[in-house]
Scaffold this motif. Structure first.
Motif, PDB file in Angstrom:
ATOM      1  N   MET A 261      26.215  34.216 -16.413  1.00 19.56           N
ATOM      2  CA  MET A 261      27.590  33.731 -16.191  1.00 19.56           C
ATOM      3  C   MET A 261      28.290  34.483 -15.065  1.00 19.56           C
ATOM      4  O   MET A 261      29.429  34.178 -14.731  1.00 19.56           O
ATOM      5  CB  MET A 261      28.412  33.860 -17.483  1.00 19.56           C
ATOM      6  N   GLY A 262      27.609  35.511 -14.535  1.00 21.47           N
ATOM      7  CA  GLY A 262      28.218  36.281 -13.463  1.00 21.47           C
ATOM      8  C   GLY A 262      29.272  37.264 -13.945  1.00 21.47           C
ATOM      9  O   GLY A 262      30.107  37.717 -13.157  1.00 21.47           O
ATOM     10  N   ILE A 263      29.257  37.592 -15.237  1.00 30.19           N
ATOM     11  CA  ILE A 263      30.256  38.499 -15.814  1.00 30.19           C
ATOM     12  C   ILE A 263      29.593  39.852 -16.073  1.00 30.19           C
ATOM     13  O   ILE A 263      28.533  39.924 -16.687  1.00 30.19           O
ATOM     14  CB  ILE A 263      30.828  37.919 -17.119  1.00 30.19           C
ATOM     15  N   SER A 264      30.241  40.917 -15.609  1.00 35.97           N
ATOM     16  CA  SER A 264      29.660  42.244 -15.754  1.00 35.97           C
ATOM     17  C   SER A 264      29.926  42.810 -17.138  1.00 35.97           C
ATOM     18  O   SER A 264      30.754  42.295 -17.894  1.00 35.97           O
ATOM     19  CB  SER A 264      30.225  43.183 -14.691  1.00 35.97           C
ATOM     20  N   GLY A 265      29.223  43.898 -17.448  1.00 38.60           N
ATOM     21  CA  GLY A 265      29.392  44.569 -18.729  1.00 38.60           C
ATOM     22  C   GLY A 265      28.395  45.694 -18.851  1.00 38.60           C
ATOM     23  O   GLY A 265      27.531  45.874 -17.980  1.00 38.60           O
TER      24      GLY A 265
ATOM     25  N   LYS B 226      38.361  49.509 -18.598  1.00 37.53           N
ATOM     26  CA  LYS B 226      38.597  50.317 -17.393  1.00 37.53           C
ATOM     27  C   LYS B 226      37.433  50.197 -16.420  1.00 37.53           C
ATOM     28  O   LYS B 226      37.625  50.165 -15.205  1.00 37.53           O
ATOM     29  CB  LYS B 226      38.793  51.786 -17.773  1.00 37.53           C
ATOM     30  N   GLN B 227      36.225  50.090 -16.950  1.00 43.20           N
ATOM     31  CA  GLN B 227      35.034  50.091 -16.101  1.00 43.20           C
ATOM     32  C   GLN B 227      34.682  48.715 -15.553  1.00 43.20           C
ATOM     33  O   GLN B 227      34.294  48.586 -14.376  1.00 43.20           O
ATOM     34  CB  GLN B 227      33.847  50.640 -16.900  1.00 43.20           C
ATOM     35  N   TYR B 228      34.849  47.659 -16.378  1.00 39.99           N
ATOM     36  CA  TYR B 228      34.371  46.330 -15.985  1.00 39.99           C
ATOM     37  C   TYR B 228      35.484  45.290 -15.825  1.00 39.99           C
ATOM     38  O   TYR B 228      35.222  44.170 -15.407  1.00 39.99           O
ATOM     39  CB  TYR B 228      33.353  45.820 -17.015  1.00 39.99           C
ATOM     40  N   GLY B 229      36.707  45.625 -16.203  1.00 42.10           N
ATOM     41  CA  GLY B 229      37.793  44.660 -16.088  1.00 42.10           C
ATOM     42  C   GLY B 229      38.180  44.067 -17.433  1.00 42.10           C
ATOM     43  O   GLY B 229      37.585  44.384 -18.474  1.00 42.10           O
TER      44      GLY B 229
END
Length: 488
Positions: free
Chosen positions: A1-5, A31-34
């Motif tokens: 999905m193009g979503i970081s984590g 804080k780290q990934y949005g």
């Protein structure tokens, strides 16, 4: 999905990366990934949202695309028939049937009953103040909550405050002892092929003996109520369910008069039968709602009262200001009625701030029932979306110095400056907590009764700062111990 984590581990996903707690990791990962990031429960992706506007879109504006909560594959009978575990039209029907039990008019009727159960709590506080011994907040407030829920909700006297070793207390506490090493929970995540065996053996997340205790208690209460003279009926949670069970035709009429687009779609798709859904409650459903009401009411409200008492003990200036308001308002009333409580704005601010710092559940979930795009993110059908309430509540963008207890954040002027969905202790939208009004009234009455005569102070056993629960609930594992002193 193009979503970081956070990077998942092979096979386990992110399941064992929550030390020192889900609440803390959510804050760190935001804080780290949005404000939107992804996690894996073993191999299942979960979208975590800490953006108030996106929460609003999911829970309210696009509610028909996120109608349900996650439904666990383990059939934890009879709790799987509880309101929180129902879905689609069946959930809506039961929710509408239960909603009148929590109206403002019902709260007015219940406040004298709740107030009466606070008498024993005041006696216990008085004994501790005379003896100079600290209180364990969970025990003192938990007993009060149990007695008030039993009396106002079901018309029975449990009297756990005078009998702290009552089996209700033991079973309720054990029911909320959450562990990742719960065997059925591990099977659900790591070996789902065995779930049919668990269901066949009737093995759920709660031990059988705990379910049996609450089932027997509820069945006995229901039988007693049905044997009573109809003229002596109480207007409470249980009676409303019993009436709905007997006169379901009334609900058919109400449904036809208030049919919306989603109802029509369900019926046309052959997914529901309005006549069947409006038959009120089966015996199993009566049991499920009653047990859920007992358990959910015990844990969340007693914990809230404990957090408020802790905040008062560690912020004596705030406690003094609250006591002054209570004295001023109560000079006009004999007891903390529904009307008296409504005239205490600072009490409301204190409770709201406690719920901000320590929300009853650190997350709440919705499941997409169709492919949906929210704020440019394409969410596929079947995706679990977790709203990170604790992370939102501790975001400096919405709350300056979020680790500090500041009730003035909830003045009318300050609330208007914030996004309305930056405060989510009871969830949001049509599937929010149905017992919110009852829980707030119960907590406020108990706090007013306590602060009329006593103040809370830290003692040598008070943990500062508190160690919070690691998983879904923030209840401190060691409880909250405070000193209580009689006011001059």
């Amino acid at each position: 999905m193009g979503i970081s984590g956070p990077k998942p581990w092979p096979f386990f996903g992110n399941m064992f990366q929550f030390n020192p707690g889900v609440y803390k990791k959510d804050v760190d990962w935001v804080k780290q990934y949005g404000k939107v990031f992804g996690l894996y429960e073993v191999r299942r992706p979960v979208l975590v949202v800490a953006d108030p506007e996106m929460c609003k879109q999911i829970c309210v504006k696009n509610f028909t695309s996120f109608y349900n909560r996650r439904v666990l594959p383990i059939k934890d009978r009879p709790l799987d028939s509880g309101l929180g575990n129902l879905f689609d039209q069946k959930w809506k029907t039961k929710r509408n049937t239960l909603t009148p039990a929590f109206s403002g008019s019902k709260m007015r009727m219940m406040s004298p009953i709740i107030n009466k159960t606070a008498d024993a709590m005041v006696r216990i506080l008085d004994r501790h103040s005379k003896e100079g011994t600290p209180i364990q907040c969970k025990d003192v407030f938990g007993g009060y909550v149990i007695d008030s829920v039993a009396s106002a909700g079901f018309g029975v006297e449990v009297s756990t405050q005078d009998n702290p070793d009552h089996p209700f207390v033991k079973n309720a506490k054990e029911a909320f002892t959450v562990s990742l090493f719960n065997i059925p929970l591990l099977i659900m995540f790591f070996c789902p092929v065995l779930i049919p065996l668990l269901n066949w053996l009737d093995i759920g997340l709660l031990p059988k003996r705990i379910k049996k205790y609450f089932t027997d208690l509820t069945e006995e209460t229901i039988a007693m109520r049905r044997s009573q003279d109809p003229s002596s009926k109480r207007v409470d949670f249980l009676q409303l369910m019993l009436d709905a069970h007997d006169v379901y035709e009334q609900y058919i009429t109400e449904s036809q008069a208030d049919e919306d687009e989603y109802d029509v779609k369900l019926v046309k798709d052959g997914k529901s039968d309005t006549h069947d859904f409006y038959k009120g409650f089966t015996n199993t459903e009566l049991l499920a709602q009653s047990i859920t009401f007992f358990l959910a009411g015990y844990e969340t409200t007693s914990t809230l009262m404990g957090f408020v008492a802790y905040a008062m003990a560690t912020n004596p200036d705030i406690q003094e200001k609250l006591c002054t308001e209570i004295d001023d308002v109560m000079s006009e009333y004999g007891e903390p009625t529904y009307e008296a409580i409504s005239k205490m704005p600072y009490l409301d601010m204190v409770v709201c701030e406690a719920l901000r710092m320590y929300p009853p559940a650190v997350r709440f979930e919705r499941v997409s029932n169709e492919d949906t795009t929210i704020k440019g993110i394409n969410i596929p059908k079947g995706m679990i979306v977790a709203m990170a309430a604790y992370a939102i509540h501790h975001d400096p963008e919405f709350y300056h110095d979020p680790e500090k207890f500041i009730p003035e954040r909830f003045t009318k002027e300050e609330k208007e400056k914030r996004h309305p969905y930056a405060w989510l202790p009871f969830g949001a939208g049509p599937r929010n907590c149905i017992g919110m009004r009852f829980a707030l009234l119960e907590a406020k009455i108990g706090l007013v009764r306590a602060l009329q005569d006593f103040i809370f102070e830290p003692c040598f056993e008070t943990e500062i700062p508190l160690t919070l629960g690691q998983f879904g609930f923030l209840s401190p594992p060691k409880g909250i111990k405070l000193s209580v002193k009689r006011r001059r």
